[in-house]
Design an enzyme around this catalytic site. Structure first.
Site, PDB file in Angstrom:
ATOM      1  N   HIS A  98       4.980  -3.844   2.240  1.00 53.63           N
ATOM      2  CA  HIS A  98       4.234  -4.255   2.412  1.00 53.63           C
ATOM      3  C   HIS A  98       2.941  -2.679   2.604  1.00 53.63           C
ATOM      4  O   HIS A  98       1.759  -3.139   1.524  1.00 53.63           O
ATOM      5  CB  HIS A  98       3.640  -4.711   4.381  1.00 53.63           C
ATOM      6  CG  HIS A  98       2.150  -4.895   4.423  1.00 53.63           C
ATOM      7  ND1 HIS A  98       1.686  -6.240   4.174  1.00 53.63           N
ATOM      8  CD2 HIS A  98       1.096  -4.163   5.005  1.00 53.63           C
ATOM      9  CE1 HIS A  98       0.424  -5.329   4.362  1.00 53.63           C
ATOM     10  NE2 HIS A  98       0.532  -4.889   4.842  1.00 53.63           N
ATOM     11  N   GLU A  99       2.919  -2.118   2.619  1.00 58.42           N
ATOM     12  CA  GLU A  99       1.950  -0.832   2.118  1.00 58.42           C
ATOM     13  C   GLU A  99       2.769  -0.245   1.044  1.00 58.42           C
ATOM     14  O   GLU A  99       1.220  -0.428   0.156  1.00 58.42           O
ATOM     15  CB  GLU A  99       2.197   0.342   3.066  1.00 58.42           C
ATOM     16  CG  GLU A  99       1.989   0.620   4.260  1.00 58.42           C
ATOM     17  CD  GLU A  99       0.974   0.178   5.036  1.00 58.42           C
ATOM     18  OE1 GLU A  99      -0.451   0.753   4.401  1.00 58.42           O
ATOM     19  OE2 GLU A  99       0.826  -0.273   6.200  1.00 58.42           O
ATOM     20  N   HIS A 159      -0.102  -2.403  -0.636  1.00 56.46           N
ATOM     21  CA  HIS A 159      -1.289  -2.413  -1.436  1.00 56.46           C
ATOM     22  C   HIS A 159      -1.454  -1.017  -2.156  1.00 56.46           C
ATOM     23  O   HIS A 159      -2.317  -0.862  -2.908  1.00 56.46           O
ATOM     24  CB  HIS A 159      -1.605  -1.567   0.651  1.00 56.46           C
ATOM     25  CG  HIS A 159      -1.524  -2.658   1.344  1.00 56.46           C
ATOM     26  ND1 HIS A 159      -2.677  -3.572   0.896  1.00 56.46           N
ATOM     27  CD2 HIS A 159      -1.150  -2.879   2.524  1.00 56.46           C
ATOM     28  CE1 HIS A 159      -2.757  -4.200   2.883  1.00 56.46           C
ATOM     29  NE2 HIS A 159      -1.353  -3.670   2.813  1.00 56.46           N
TER      30      HIS A 159
END
Length: 98
Positions: A53-54, A57
């Site tokens: 997820h990170e 980003h």
């Protein structure tokens, strides 16, 4: 792509979150040996749910031309660890700063 400090922040966040989820899962099914039983599933959950997820980003912001760095938030990691003693995890381990 990754700085030395960013890799360290990711590693610490992954370790603390894995321990937090492992401890929370071992409270649900409480018998001897559950802490080590849930270690690998907890690690896989943290890698897929948190790290990717990170990383998403970071990749999107870098493709758009913005510098992006992950920074851990120690207080958020501590909250996750404390809440895991009650059988659930509510953590804010850090964020990708753009």
């Amino acid at each position: 792509m990754f700085t030395k400090y960013e890799i360290e922040d990711y590693a610490i966040s992954i370790i603390v979150l894995t321990i937090s989820f492992d401890f929370a899962f071992s409270h649900i099914v409480f018998y001897p040996g559950t802490f080590t039983y849930f270690l690998i599933p907890s690690f896989l959950a943290v890698i897929t749910g948190f790290f990717f997820h990170e990383l998403g980003h970071k990749i999107v912001s870098m493709r758009l031309g913005y510098p992006a760095f992950y920074r851990r938030w120690n207080f958020g990691l501590l909250l996750g660890l404390i809440f895991s003693f009650f059988g659930f995890v509510f953590a804010a381990p850090g964020a990708v700063n753009i």
